[in-house]
Enzyme design. Structure first.
Site, PDB file in Angstrom:
ATOM      1  N   CYS A 104       0.837  -1.206   0.000  1.00 55.25           N
ATOM      2  CA  CYS A 104       0.000   0.000   0.000  1.00 55.25           C
ATOM      3  C   CYS A 104       0.873   1.257   0.000  1.00 55.25           C
ATOM      4  O   CYS A 104       1.599   1.504  -0.952  1.00 55.25           O
ATOM      5  CB  CYS A 104      -0.955  -0.061   1.184  1.00 55.25           C
ATOM      6  SG  CYS A 104      -2.406   0.969   0.973  1.00 55.25           S
ATOM      7  N   HIS A 151      -2.866  -5.895   0.970  1.00 46.98           N
ATOM      8  CA  HIS A 151      -2.228  -6.024   2.283  1.00 46.98           C
ATOM      9  C   HIS A 151      -2.063  -7.482   2.698  1.00 46.98           C
ATOM     10  O   HIS A 151      -2.917  -8.017   3.407  1.00 46.98           O
ATOM     11  CB  HIS A 151      -3.097  -5.336   3.349  1.00 46.98           C
ATOM     12  CG  HIS A 151      -3.082  -3.848   3.274  1.00 46.98           C
ATOM     13  ND1 HIS A 151      -2.117  -3.072   3.882  1.00 46.98           N
ATOM     14  CD2 HIS A 151      -3.919  -2.983   2.664  1.00 46.98           C
ATOM     15  CE1 HIS A 151      -2.365  -1.790   3.656  1.00 46.98           C
ATOM     16  NE2 HIS A 151      -3.449  -1.696   2.916  1.00 46.98           N
ATOM     17  N   GLU A 202      -0.250  -8.608   4.950  1.00 51.22           N
ATOM     18  CA  GLU A 202      -0.112  -8.667   6.421  1.00 51.22           C
ATOM     19  C   GLU A 202      -1.477  -8.642   7.121  1.00 51.22           C
ATOM     20  O   GLU A 202      -1.560  -8.900   8.316  1.00 51.22           O
ATOM     21  CB  GLU A 202       0.791  -7.519   6.911  1.00 51.22           C
ATOM     22  CG  GLU A 202       0.140  -6.145   7.033  1.00 51.22           C
ATOM     23  CD  GLU A 202      -0.053  -5.421   5.695  1.00 51.22           C
ATOM     24  OE1 GLU A 202       0.174  -6.032   4.634  1.00 51.22           O
ATOM     25  OE2 GLU A 202      -0.463  -4.240   5.721  1.00 51.22           O
TER      26      GLU A 202
END
Lengths: 229, 77
Positions: free
Chosen positions: A86, A201, A203
């Site tokens: 991002c 994302h 994560e």
């Protein structure tokens, strides 16, 4: 294996990255402040999402010129793994570590939803473990990857297109290309394949409770390296 | 003290999605003659001693991203 999660003023996915790496992947992670001049003792870098420096001027522009980025550049040159998700992807483009740029989504709106990703490159540390279409969340307003035809041809030739936005069944379509990126590009690699930037994302997708564990397919690349250390 | 204006604009080949929205709004307000609107940035700088090369350097290093933007420098006073 210890990953430096770089914190900038305005980062807001730094904790997501830290906990994903430490608690879900089980590898070492530590925060590093953007004014640091050293990455000594670290084996990899995670540039997190957020709104570094308030996204002033251009997303990632000021962060790309922060003191720590000189070290990140050296790190990347040495072939060590660097990932930017991002806002981190925007920083990597702004710093010149990755080609292209990211602009306001074609439909202007901030988009927060799960998307489907297909790995185009299958050899880099970040993509070799991806053996299916991944479902991973995005949350961005400025994620439209722009690159002219010449650059896209070069990226394709070098195997630098890491991920494309696709449908659940893995097909490219205008609808699946949520932000209007050139050739549906969601993530790119540098020429050596050790630096990955992507708008989604990973994560945020390493725990079933959060809706998806497909982020492992990407971040497990760090474990491959960890096992070689 | 010299005032310098830096105009940063998106390269013409790139879609300016915000500009497109503004153009659409103007057309809806009845300005049918409008065919396009593109949004850029104006950055006003104050420098103690104007040096063309130094201001260009500021643009190249930070103010504009050469991958997506062009810039023009105007010395005001």
């Amino acid at each position: 294996m210890k990953v430096a999660v770089i914190r900038f003023p305005g980062s807001n996915c730094d904790q997501d990255a830290f906990h994903s790496l430490r608690d879900d992947l089980g590898i070492g992670a530590e925060y590093v402040w953007h004014e640091s001049h050293s990455l000594a003792g670290f084996d990899a870098v995670f540039l997190p999402g957020g709104f570094s420096y308030g996204d002033y001027l251009r997303c990632g522009a000021m962060a790309a010129r922060a003191p720590v980025m000189e070290e990140v550049k050296r790190f990347a040159k040495e072939g060590k793994p660097v990932i930017g998700a991002c806002n981190g992807f925007q920083m990597l483009c702004e710093s010149g570590l990755l080609p292209g740029a990211l602009l306001l989504n074609a439909e202007q709106k901030f988009i927060c939803k799960d998307v489907y990703l297909k790995a185009e490159n299958r050899t880099s540390i970040w993509t070799r473990g991806v053996d299916k279409v991944l479902r991973i969340p995005i949350a961005h307003g400025e994620g439209r990857y722009v690159a002219d035809d010449e650059l896209v041809a070069r990226l394709e030739g070098n195997g630098q297109i890491a991920f494309r936005y696709v449908t659940a069944s893995g097909e490219q379509s205008d609808e699946a290309n949520v932000n209007g990126s050139a050739h549906s590009i969601a993530g790119v690699l540098n020429e050596s394949g050790n630096v990955l930037g992507l708008m989604p994302h990973p994560e945020r997708a390493t725990r079933a409770l959060l809706g998806s564990t497909d982020g492992f397919a990407i971040l497990n690349g760090l474990k491959l390296i960890a096992s070689n250390l | 003290m010299t005032t310098v204006r830096v105009y940063v604009t998106l390269k013409p080949s790139l879609l300016d999605s915000a500009g497109r929205t503004v153009a659409g709004a103007l057309q809806k307000l009845g300005y049918e003659e409008l065919t396009q609107a593109r949004i850029g940035k104006l950055i006003e700088l104050q420098v103690e001693h104007y040096d063309d090369a130094r201001v260009k350097e500021m643009c190249d290093k930070l103010l504009a991203n050469p991958v997506i933007e062009d810039y023009q420098i105007e010395v005001v006073s």
